[in-house]
Motif scaffolding. Structure first.
Motif, PDB file in Angstrom:
ATOM      1  N   THR A 198       1.076  -1.215  -0.043  1.00  0.00           N
ATOM      2  CA  THR A 198      -0.114   0.075  -0.060  1.00  0.00           C
ATOM      3  C   THR A 198       0.873   1.353  -0.027  1.00  0.00           C
ATOM      4  O   THR A 198       2.060   1.221   0.206  1.00  0.00           O
TER       5      THR A 198
ATOM      6  N   GLN B 174      -8.691   9.890  -4.514  1.00  0.00           N
ATOM      7  CA  GLN B 174      -9.654  10.242  -3.554  1.00  0.00           C
ATOM      8  C   GLN B 174     -10.766   9.122  -3.585  1.00  0.00           C
ATOM      9  O   GLN B 174     -11.590   8.990  -2.758  1.00  0.00           O
TER      10      GLN B 174
ATOM     11  N   SER C  10      -9.954   6.066  -3.285  1.00  0.00           N
ATOM     12  CA  SER C  10      -9.624   4.783  -2.453  1.00  0.00           C
ATOM     13  C   SER C  10      -9.690   4.947  -0.892  1.00  0.00           C
ATOM     14  O   SER C  10      -9.595   6.008  -0.411  1.00  0.00           O
ATOM     15  N   ALA C  11      -9.794   3.672  -0.203  1.00  0.00           N
ATOM     16  CA  ALA C  11      -9.751   3.765   1.190  1.00  0.00           C
ATOM     17  C   ALA C  11      -8.486   3.988   1.684  1.00  0.00           C
ATOM     18  O   ALA C  11      -8.200   4.170   2.843  1.00  0.00           O
ATOM     19  N   GLN C  12      -7.255   3.851   0.852  1.00  0.00           N
ATOM     20  CA  GLN C  12      -5.976   3.828   1.335  1.00  0.00           C
ATOM     21  C   GLN C  12      -5.574   5.170   1.288  1.00  0.00           C
ATOM     22  O   GLN C  12      -5.540   5.741   0.156  1.00  0.00           O
TER      23      GLN C  12
ATOM     24  N   GLY D  43     -15.162   4.277  -7.106  1.00  0.00           N
ATOM     25  CA  GLY D  43     -16.063   4.546  -5.783  1.00  0.00           C
ATOM     26  C   GLY D  43     -16.758   6.076  -5.693  1.00  0.00           C
ATOM     27  O   GLY D  43     -16.880   6.730  -6.940  1.00  0.00           O
TER      28      GLY D  43
ATOM     29  N   ARG E 143     -16.683   8.476  -4.158  1.00  0.00           N
ATOM     30  CA  ARG E 143     -15.559   9.908  -4.209  1.00  0.00           C
ATOM     31  C   ARG E 143     -14.927   9.818  -5.163  1.00  0.00           C
ATOM     32  O   ARG E 143     -14.152  10.925  -5.222  1.00  0.00           O
TER      33      ARG E 143
END
Length: 504
Positions: free
Chosen positions: A187, A226, A228-230, A312, A314
């Motif tokens: 990541t 923006q 991604s959760a990472q 996603g 966002r």
């Protein structure tokens, strides 16, 4: 893997303590003094006389427990004229023969009087073919090759080439390791931790997160991340080998740790290979690992914008307009052209903060480059002829070649849009060039080069994996830059200041 350089005569090579021995035989050895009577030479000449060893480079013959030779297994291999390409071919063939017979923990590579370039090629080749990825394989066998002794006629004559090759090997393997890791084990945060691990080797490391990047105004990098959760990471590395007033060379590596294409979603087939989309970032880490070993007299900064490109709620959408660090607005027509977006902010930041003598970005940027050049040469673009020539020469010298492509102003016409200062794509025609023209907008008058490594950073198919390119090219280039810097005369004022501070 540990490497050791030894001055070894054929007699000494025969008695050297190793599990296996690879004896490289250049064409010139056919004409050497026939009076030599060591076991290795006698055996090699007999194999040639009997017609068991053809003259073509890469041809080999193997033996087991040869009388008078301590190594249990032995491979005699032709290396043609002893040039780097033939040596790499020979080492690869010999290793395949050894590998088929089981593991060899220690190896002697007997090179004799081959020149420095051949010694470097042999070191890089044996590391390349013996590499094995193990990080996420539960029952992976440990790397079979632990130590390599390189036997030469005169160690002092090849020491510099050997040291550089060993540094390249360690840097290249670090790059391969990180590029090979699955995206959930590499990541942006993991990449930052890998960079921070270089601090113990004297590399200065700074890591920024989303808040710091937003404060800097890097709207293009933020836009890509923006969805991604990472959380993104913006990594800055500094190697200081010269005075503070010496402008650094800046390396900028694309760090998309996984690329789905975003809303412009990629096809499912082979999408797993998009874990390699951070190969540019991995190569920057590898170069800094090599610099820590070589300690050349120059300054180098490395910048890695790292994030995922995910779809996603966002995620950035086709048609969105974002403002980059440079102040230019960008219409994002295709969210799968994300690498240039994160690079443009990093390039503009590098130029403003560090005022480098030259900037080089490294990126798996376009499929169009693969169509143009295949998997042999990386694509090279440059605004400075001297910089381009230096990179071309460095790549050819270490077997990591590139090819210069054009930057004509007319190609930029495809990037025009009515809704922003520039669009992020320009259509299929000359896609590799229009991607470079996009990046060129953000480098100003700084000497700049762009390496598109989409075709050279990894190998697909059955042998799928990262190659670690272009670490060899970049390390050689930086070594050459350090040598050029050292060759420049010291200004008179500087010499006076040094003399005044010298102790009696």
């Amino acid at each position: 893997m540990d490497f050791e350089l030894c001055t070894l005569t054929p007699h000494a090579a025969a008695s050297h303590d190793a599990d296996a021995l690879i004896l490289l035989w250049p064409d010139a050895a056919d004409r050497a003094d026939p009076a030599l009577a060591d076991p290795l030479t006698l055996w090699a000449r007999q194999a040639i006389a009997d017609g068991d060893l053809a003259a073509d480079a890469g041809q080999w013959v193997a033996a087991y427990r040869l009388p008078g030779v301590r190594a249990r297994r032995l491979v005699l291999v032709r290396c043609g004229d002893g040039g780097a390409r033939r040596v790499r071919q020979a080492v690869a063939g010999a290793w395949a023969a050894l590998k088929a017979g089981g593991p060899a923990g220690t190896l002697l590579l007997q090179l004799g009087a081959l020149p420095p370039v051949a010694v470097a090629a042999a070191v890089q080749a044996i590391a390349q073919v013996s590499y094995r990825y193990t990080t996420t394989v539960t029952e992976a066998k440990p790397r079979s090759l632990r130590r390599v002794a390189v036997g030469v006629a005169d160690a002092a004559a090849v020491q510099t080439a050997f040291d550089e090759a060993v540094a390249i090997v360690h840097g290249q393997e670090l790059a391969r390791e990180w590029a090979n890791r699955p995206a959930n084990h590499a990541t942006p945060t993991d990449l930052a931790e890998a960079a921070l691990a270089l601090k113990k080797h004297g590399i200065a490391v700074e890591v920024m997160g989303p808040k710091e990047v937003a404060k800097l105004g890097m709207g293009a990098l933020l836009a890509v991340s923006q969805g991604s959760a990472q959380p993104l990471r913006f990594i800055v590395l500094q190697y200081r080998g010269a005075g503070k007033r010496v402008a650094p060379v800046a390396l900028v590596g694309k760090g998309i740790t996984f690329d789905t294409g975003g809303i412009s979603l990629k096809p499912a087939a082979e999408m797993d290979e998009m874990k390699f989309d951070m190969s540019g970032a991995a190569s920057v880490l590898g170069v800094f690992a090599a610099l820590a070993r070589l300690r050349p007299a120059l300054n180098v900064v490395g910048l890695i914008p790292a994030c995922e490109n995910m779809p996603g709620g966002r995620a950035v959408k086709p048609g969105d307009v974002v403002r980059s660090f440079s102040g230019q607005t960008i219409e994002i027509l295709n969210t799968d052209a994300e690498g240039r977006l994160i690079l443009c902010d990093a390039l503009a930041y590098a130029r403003q903060r560090f005022q480098p003598s030259a900037m080089i970005d490294i990126a798996t940027l376009t499929g169009a480059c693969v169509i143009a050049l295949g998997h042999v040469r990386s694509g090279l673009f440059a605004t400075d002829d001297a910089l381009a020539q230096a990179l071309l020469q460095a790549g050819d010298a270490v077997g990591d070649p590139c090819w210069r492509l054009p930057l004509d102003d007319e190609y930029a016409e495809a990037l025009k849009t009515s809704f922003a200062d520039v669009a992020n794509v320009g259509g299929r025609a000359a896609g590799v060039v229009t991607a470079a023209k996009f990046l060129q907008r953000f480098v100003g008058d700084t000497a700049w080069a762009h390496l598109d490594i989409a075709g050279t950073a990894w190998t697909g198919g059955k042998e799928k994996g990262a190659t670690g390119r272009p670490v060899p090219l970049l390390v050689r280039f930086l070594q050459q830059q350090a040598a050029s810097l050292a060759a420049k005369p010291t200004p008179p004022a500087a010499r006076t200041r040094r003399a005044a501070t010298r102790r009696p």
